[in-house]
Scaffold this motif. Structure first.
Motif, PDB file in Angstrom:
ATOM      1  N   SER A 109       8.116   3.636  -5.581  1.00 28.12           N
ATOM      2  CA  SER A 109       9.428   3.287  -6.142  1.00 28.12           C
ATOM      3  C   SER A 109      10.041   2.110  -5.387  1.00 28.12           C
ATOM      4  O   SER A 109      10.694   1.246  -5.990  1.00 28.12           O
ATOM      5  CB  SER A 109      10.369   4.497  -6.099  1.00 28.12           C
ATOM      6  N   LYS A 110       9.835   2.053  -4.075  1.00 28.22           N
ATOM      7  CA  LYS A 110      10.337   0.928  -3.281  1.00 28.22           C
ATOM      8  C   LYS A 110       9.593  -0.360  -3.642  1.00 28.22           C
ATOM      9  O   LYS A 110      10.195  -1.435  -3.749  1.00 28.22           O
ATOM     10  CB  LYS A 110      10.199   1.234  -1.787  1.00 28.22           C
ATOM     11  N   MET A 111       8.277  -0.254  -3.799  1.00 24.47           N
ATOM     12  CA  MET A 111       7.486  -1.415  -4.193  1.00 24.47           C
ATOM     13  C   MET A 111       7.936  -1.950  -5.551  1.00 24.47           C
ATOM     14  O   MET A 111       8.101  -3.166  -5.730  1.00 24.47           O
ATOM     15  CB  MET A 111       6.006  -1.046  -4.257  1.00 24.47           C
ATOM     16  N   MET A 112       8.135  -1.058  -6.508  1.00 27.55           N
ATOM     17  CA  MET A 112       8.546  -1.469  -7.851  1.00 27.55           C
ATOM     18  C   MET A 112       9.918  -2.141  -7.822  1.00 27.55           C
ATOM     19  O   MET A 112      10.156  -3.115  -8.549  1.00 27.55           O
ATOM     20  CB  MET A 112       8.552  -0.256  -8.783  1.00 27.55           C
ATOM     21  N   ASN A 155       0.872  -1.180   0.000  1.00 26.56           N
ATOM     22  CA  ASN A 155       0.000   0.000   0.000  1.00 26.56           C
ATOM     23  C   ASN A 155       0.904   1.223   0.000  1.00 26.56           C
ATOM     24  O   ASN A 155       0.979   1.951   0.986  1.00 26.56           O
ATOM     25  CB  ASN A 155      -0.920  -0.004   1.214  1.00 26.56           C
ATOM     26  N   PRO A 156       1.629   1.455  -1.109  1.00 31.43           N
ATOM     27  CA  PRO A 156       2.692   2.469  -1.115  1.00 31.43           C
ATOM     28  C   PRO A 156       2.176   3.875  -0.887  1.00 31.43           C
ATOM     29  O   PRO A 156       1.098   4.238  -1.343  1.00 31.43           O
ATOM     30  CB  PRO A 156       3.303   2.322  -2.513  1.00 31.43           C
ATOM     31  N   TYR A 157       2.996   4.632  -0.143  1.00 33.69           N
ATOM     32  CA  TYR A 157       2.676   6.025   0.148  1.00 33.69           C
ATOM     33  C   TYR A 157       3.282   6.906  -0.937  1.00 33.69           C
ATOM     34  O   TYR A 157       4.476   7.176  -0.943  1.00 33.69           O
ATOM     35  CB  TYR A 157       3.222   6.399   1.529  1.00 33.69           C
ATOM     36  N   MET A 158       2.443   7.292  -1.890  1.00 31.43           N
ATOM     37  CA  MET A 158       2.846   8.165  -2.999  1.00 31.43           C
ATOM     38  C   MET A 158       3.987   7.536  -3.809  1.00 31.43           C
ATOM     39  O   MET A 158       4.279   6.354  -3.702  1.00 31.43           O
ATOM     40  CB  MET A 158       3.200   9.561  -2.487  1.00 31.43           C
TER      41      MET A 158
END
Length: 209
Positions: free
Chosen positions: A18-21, A10-13
């Motif tokens: 970018s971390k998720m990707m 549930n990425p924050y902005m």
């Protein structure tokens, strides 16, 4: 709520996205190739050889200018660099680590108020003159910063100070139980000890606080 390794993305902005990707790219490469990888998720880190923004943080706390947004009871996970290095070493050597994801942090999350007062205590122990006040801002300031941050990122811009302010009223905390159980991770550096080493390093390097 504590994040763990099973918490859905549930990425924050864009910063979080970018971390998720990056993680998804590593997982995809791992699945398609005969590779062993380990993903480490460290939260807010602190310790010697810190970046300039951490010295600025100490200076703001010393001068009573660091903002507490909301009640200050919201929790933040942090990780001392010594603890993080232990986690990295275990992840690179333990048989169970291969193709896993681990949160690596200090033993427990800290409230924002605890973080600030601990730094104030350490600064005084190291003979700094400390303004024990801090800037108290209403919860809505964090929401305004979040809207501003989102707008800037939508336009392709990023302002670190606004982004950090937008997180100051949020709980961002993780569980390290998986790393403890599977890797034998045992964080030994406390917040106070870690902050004392970090501030002493600034003194030794003639970095102004």
């Amino acid at each position: 709520h504590l994040f763990d390794e099973n918490t859905p993305y549930n990425p924050y902005m864009n910063y979080g996205k970018s971390k998720m990707m990056a993680e998804k790219a590593i997982l995809e490469i791992t699945s398609k190739n005969d590779l062993e990888t380990v993903i480490i998720r460290p939260p807010w880190f602190y310790g010697i050889n810190q970046p300039p923004r951490q010295s600025l943080f100490f200076s703001m706390v010393k001068n009573g200018k660091f903002p507490i947004v909301g009640s200050g009871h919201n929790k933040r996970s942090m990780v001392n660099l010594d603890n993080l290095c232990q986690g990295l070493y275990l992840a690179s050597t333990h048989q169970k680590a291969a193709n896993n994801i681990y949160w690596i942090a200090d033993e427990t999350p800290y409230s924002m108020t605890t973080i600030i007062t601990t730094i104030q205590d350490v600064l005084e122990e190291l003979n700094f003159s400390v303004n024990r006040n801090f800037i108290k801002l209403p919860f809505i300031v964090g929401q305004i910063a979040e809207f501003t941050d989102a707008t800037l990122q939508y336009l392709g811009a990023y302002n670190q100070k606004i982004h950090v302010l937008s997180e100051m009223n949020k709980t961002i905390a993780c569980s390290i139980e998986k790393a403890k159980k599977e890797l034998g991770y045992t964080p030994t550096i406390s917040l106070k000890e870690g902050m004392k080493k970090s501030i002493q390093w600034c003194i030794d390097q003639n970095i102004k606080i």
